[in-house]
Write an enzyme that holds these catalytic residues in place. Sequence first.
Site, PDB file in Angstrom:
ATOM      1  N   SER A  61       0.982  -0.789  -0.088  1.00  8.57           N
ATOM      2  CA  SER A  61      -0.187  -0.022   0.136  1.00  8.57           C
ATOM      3  C   SER A  61       0.715   1.088   0.138  1.00  8.57           C
ATOM      4  O   SER A  61       2.201   1.073   0.340  1.00  8.57           O
ATOM      5  CB  SER A  61      -0.744   0.363   1.323  1.00  8.57           C
ATOM      6  N   LYS A  62       0.439   2.294  -0.270  1.00  7.57           N
ATOM      7  CA  LYS A  62       0.990   3.402  -0.254  1.00  7.57           C
ATOM      8  C   LYS A  62      -0.182   4.483   0.240  1.00  7.57           C
ATOM      9  O   LYS A  62      -0.891   4.871  -0.457  1.00  7.57           O
ATOM     10  CB  LYS A  62       2.069   3.657  -1.519  1.00  7.57           C
ATOM     11  N   GLY A  63       0.956   5.490   0.406  1.00  3.56           N
ATOM     12  CA  GLY A  63      -0.356   6.995   1.006  1.00  3.56           C
ATOM     13  C   GLY A  63       0.635   8.506   0.150  1.00  3.56           C
ATOM     14  O   GLY A  63       1.458   8.435  -0.043  1.00  3.56           O
TER      15      GLY A  63
END
Length: 476
Positions: free
Chosen positions: A106-108
């Site tokens: 995941s990444k934000g």
Amino acid sequence: MAHGKDPSFLESVEYSFNRAANLLDLPPGLKEQIRECNSTYTVRFGVRMRGGIRTFTGYRAVHSEHMEPVKGGIRYDSRVNQDEVEALASLMTYKCAVVEAPFGGSKGGLCINPREYTAEEIETITRRFAFELIKRDLINPSQNVPAPDMGTGPREMAWIADQYMHMNTTDINSRACVTGKPLNVGGIQGRVEATGRGVQYALQEFFRHPKDQAKCGLEGTLEGKRVVVQGLGNVGYHAALFLSEEDGSKVTAIIEWDGAVIDDDGLNVDEVSHHIQSTGGIKGCPYGTYVKDGLSVLEKECDILIPAAIEAVITSENADRIKAPLIIEAANGPITAPADTILRRKGIVVIPDMYANAGGVTVSYFEWVKNLSHIRFGRMQRRQEEARGTLLVNELNRLFKKSNVPVSFSEQFVGKYLRGAGELELVRSGLDDTMRLAYQAISDVWRRREDVDDLRTAAYVVSIQRIAQSYQSIAL
């Protein structure tokens, strides 16, 4: 950030993925299942500040849920966009698989230049962004666990954890909702320097394999090797510091956003870092020779080049002028796909980002486990280890004395031998073991398969095989 005709970061990641996946006999449809980003959430929220309301845009991408929770940092940067976040999320999936951390990717990101706001304003913005993600379970100890990235650090992670605890007051595992926290709110020793330490361990393991070294014309150990570092942020600073102070390497150039400094006799990393922290840039640094065109120093002769800042600094435009025989990607995506092809043709060995900078997620995994177990590493066994060591030393001394053998242990040896492992020692041990085993798996593919001619493809092969096995073991 890609240069001219070069592909975007996401396209480069997908190119590398496809290059490796095409070498594997995957069941129909599984390649696309692994490659595609599962979902991306875009949020736009307003914050009342400076006499009005400012609107911010943020993202949280989930690439793969073959394992949960998914894991990946949150970056603050004005250049953040959906493609970049999705590329970083996919890279996190492959990264976790290659070091056997039990997470999906995941990444934000938040489109913001944190330098333009006060600490109080950043806290307000961070808590508001966290609120939007938390209420959709995009921050959750069992589903989605962020960490620091470019533009964020322990401070922001503490705010996010506190926001989660305010919204989930009965969750006993609430501190595990995010990693990279300060020690006093559930962090772990060794996390701040983890990515840079992982780069060091990756290089140490590479130099334990003479046949691998020979492919780039190097030999011996890290001692005396000339190192050029691009970006003296958290990762670049710690990698350069450890290599110079512990391994005897010479950092002959440091590149920053406003130029570079060069000293063929070796720079003092702490002195240069102090100047950057004090002035905001490398210009005016009293150590070494200043070069205004910092990126040109990527082409300086050296043994090891460490790009440790942003994506796409080595492109099809400058790749042919790179002279370093060995490049280790401390940053995510510093080499574009066309540049990677040029470097391979030149015989330059690249230790890829998905392995080289996995130290951060590895130690984040340790922190997550610590938060779920609710106990500090080493607390149960440290004194028992010391007691057992003391028993052995005392018995040996008794036998030596009884046998009139003139042998005694030095105080330094006894002190080191009797000291039980605390949290920091155990974290470093676990990280070293992880980086060693991961490299050995990658190197084995590189040497064994004739259709794999570089470490990046070998790392993707290892990663894709492991992810495929996970998908084939669960109902899709």
